[in-house]
Design a protein around this motif. Structure first.
Motif, short mmCIF file in Angstrom:
data_model
loop_
_atom_site.label_atom_id
_atom_site.label_comp_id
_atom_site.label_asym_id
_atom_site.label_seq_id
_atom_site.Cartn_x
_atom_site.Cartn_y
_atom_site.Cartn_z
N ARG A 64 0.83 4.02 -2.95
CA ARG A 64 0.51 5.41 -2.70
C ARG A 64 1.59 6.33 -3.25
O ARG A 64 1.34 7.43 -3.68
CB ARG A 64 0.35 5.62 -1.19
CG ARG A 64 -0.27 6.93 -0.83
CD ARG A 64 -0.77 6.91 0.59
NE ARG A 64 -1.73 5.84 0.82
CZ ARG A 64 -1.47 4.76 1.53
NH1 ARG A 64 -0.30 4.60 2.09
NH2 ARG A 64 -2.40 3.84 1.69
N ASN B 262 4.39 6.27 6.65
CA ASN B 262 5.65 6.58 6.00
C ASN B 262 5.82 8.09 5.91
O ASN B 262 4.96 8.78 5.37
CB ASN B 262 5.63 5.97 4.59
CG ASN B 262 7.00 5.98 3.98
OD1 ASN B 262 7.78 6.89 4.22
ND2 ASN B 262 7.29 4.96 3.21
N GLU C 67 0.83 -1.20 0.00
CA GLU C 67 0.00 0.00 0.00
C GLU C 67 0.86 1.25 0.00
O GLU C 67 0.62 2.21 -0.71
CB GLU C 67 -0.93 0.02 1.22
CG GLU C 67 -1.85 -1.16 1.33
CD GLU C 67 -1.25 -2.29 2.14
OE1 GLU C 67 -1.65 -2.47 3.28
OE2 GLU C 67 -0.36 -3.00 1.63
N ASP C 68 1.94 1.22 0.81
CA ASP C 68 2.86 2.35 0.85
C ASP C 68 3.40 2.65 -0.54
O ASP C 68 3.39 3.79 -1.00
CB ASP C 68 4.05 2.01 1.77
CG ASP C 68 3.74 2.36 3.21
OD1 ASP C 68 2.67 2.94 3.43
OD2 ASP C 68 4.55 2.04 4.07
N SER D 175 5.04 10.05 2.80
CA SER D 175 3.67 10.32 2.36
C SER D 175 3.22 11.73 2.73
O SER D 175 2.21 12.19 2.24
CB SER D 175 2.70 9.34 3.01
OG SER D 175 3.16 8.03 2.89
N GLN E 120 -3.68 7.20 5.72
CA GLN E 120 -3.61 5.75 5.88
C GLN E 120 -2.19 5.24 5.73
O GLN E 120 -1.96 4.16 5.18
CB GLN E 120 -4.52 5.05 4.86
CG GLN E 120 -5.98 5.41 4.97
CD GLN E 120 -6.57 5.04 6.31
OE1 GLN E 120 -6.42 3.90 6.75
NE2 GLN E 120 -7.20 5.96 6.98
N SER E 121 -1.23 6.00 6.18
CA SER E 121 0.17 5.58 6.05
C SER E 121 0.97 6.16 7.20
O SER E 121 0.62 7.20 7.74
CB SER E 121 0.74 6.04 4.72
OG SER E 121 2.14 5.89 4.74
N ASN F 278 9.28 5.02 9.37
CA ASN F 278 8.04 4.74 10.08
C ASN F 278 7.95 5.75 11.22
O ASN F 278 8.87 5.85 12.04
CB ASN F 278 8.08 3.30 10.62
CG ASN F 278 6.81 2.91 11.30
OD1 ASN F 278 6.12 3.74 11.87
ND2 ASN F 278 6.48 1.64 11.25
#
Lengths: 192, 100
Positions: free
Chosen positions: A89, B91, A85-86, B94, B88-89, B27
């Motif tokens: 995206r 990272n 998913e990462d 993002s 929804q991440s 993360n």
């Protein structure tokens, strides 16, 4: 066991588990390993004649703050790094053989433009910091062995906390209040 | 014989590990954990210095650092939850809207 042996045992545990916190891809393991690191640090505090700090380290850090982390990790369903998913995206095709998680080689292939450069730069920066700290520490040798006097009684600490540090103590309570309100305000769902 | 230098070197190593973690990991939660490692490295050197000087001030500073760490963790994790709700991440790559 002598205190020197204990120092090396606790120090090794602290460094090893901290390194594994960095090396883990699963945040749950990272949090649990960090608790192990804090346990070793609390052993070191006992060796430094600070038993109250050692107990507080376990109760407050390992018991409260790390549980807060663990709660958030599980609340967010513990997304691993570099999942499909990462990548989707970020507009990168996941490799065909991926089972949702990438090993280091795949990550190196998939991440040609992000991650690698900053990661390498960060490693160099951390190593430079380590060398600099080491250099600074080996420069001055005025401080050698520990003296005999040690403040380890809770009564002495409390007296100092409520007299010399009374203002800082009160400011700290305001800080906690502000943090509490801020956390609730930020994490709350927007009312529709 | 364990001297204060041993503790300071250990503290330096832990601090460097924390710094590396902030830069290397992708993360948000692990980055916050690395910050906790750095705070604990500093705590260790505070207690070691306090022990070397024979004063309790080092241990008292540790209590304040712990309080700040608790506040930082609470607000930081709230921000992480808010960010995760938007994208929804976890990272950090993002969240580049604020990047020029």
């Amino acid at each position: 066991m002598g205190s020197e042996t204990l120092f090396y045992v606790f120090g090794t545990i602290a460094i090893a588990s901290s390194l594994m916190v960095i090396g883990q891809r699963n945040p749950v393991y990272s949090v649990l390993l960090l608790i192990a690191s804090f346990g070793a640090l609390s052993g070191l505090y006992v060796l430094l004649d600070a038993p109250f700090v050692a107990v507080i380290q376990i109760i407050v850090y390992a018991g409260a703050i790390m549980v807060l982390f663990l709660f958030v990790v599980m609340l967010l369903n513990a997304p691993h790094e570099d999942t499909e998913e990462d990548l989707a995206r970020l507009g990168i095709e996941p490799p065909a053989s991926s089972d949702g998680q990438l090993d280091a080689n795949q990550a190196a292939i998939v991440y040609p433009r992000i991650g690698r450069g900053p990661a390498r730069f960060g490693m160099v920066l951390a190593l430079g910091l380590l060398v600099e700290l080491w250099w600074a520490l080996t420069k001055g040798h005025e401080t050698g062995a520990f003296g005999t006097a040690a403040v380890s009684s809770v009564a002495a600490l409390g007296r100092s906390l409520y007299s010399d540090y009374a203002f800082a103590f009160e400011v700290t309570s305001v800080l906690i209040l502000v943090a509490m309100v801020g956390a609730v305000l930020i994490a709350r769902r927007e009312p529709r | 014989m364990v001297t204060i230098d041993h503790y300071l070197v250990l503290s330096a190593v832990l601090f460097a590990i924390g710094t590396a973690g902030v830069f290397v990991r992708r993360n948000l939660i692990t980055i916050l954990l690395s910050i906790e490692i750095m705070l604990n490295a500093v705590n260790l050197s505070f207690v070691a210095f306090g022990r070397a000087l024979g004063s309790g001030d080092g241990q008292l500073i540790v209590f304040f650092v712990m309080t700040v760490a608790a506040a930082e963790a609470a607000v930081g994790l709230a921000i992480v939850i808010g960010l995760f709700r938007h994208r929804q991440s976890l990272n950090p790559d993002s969240f580049m809207t604020l990047k020029w």
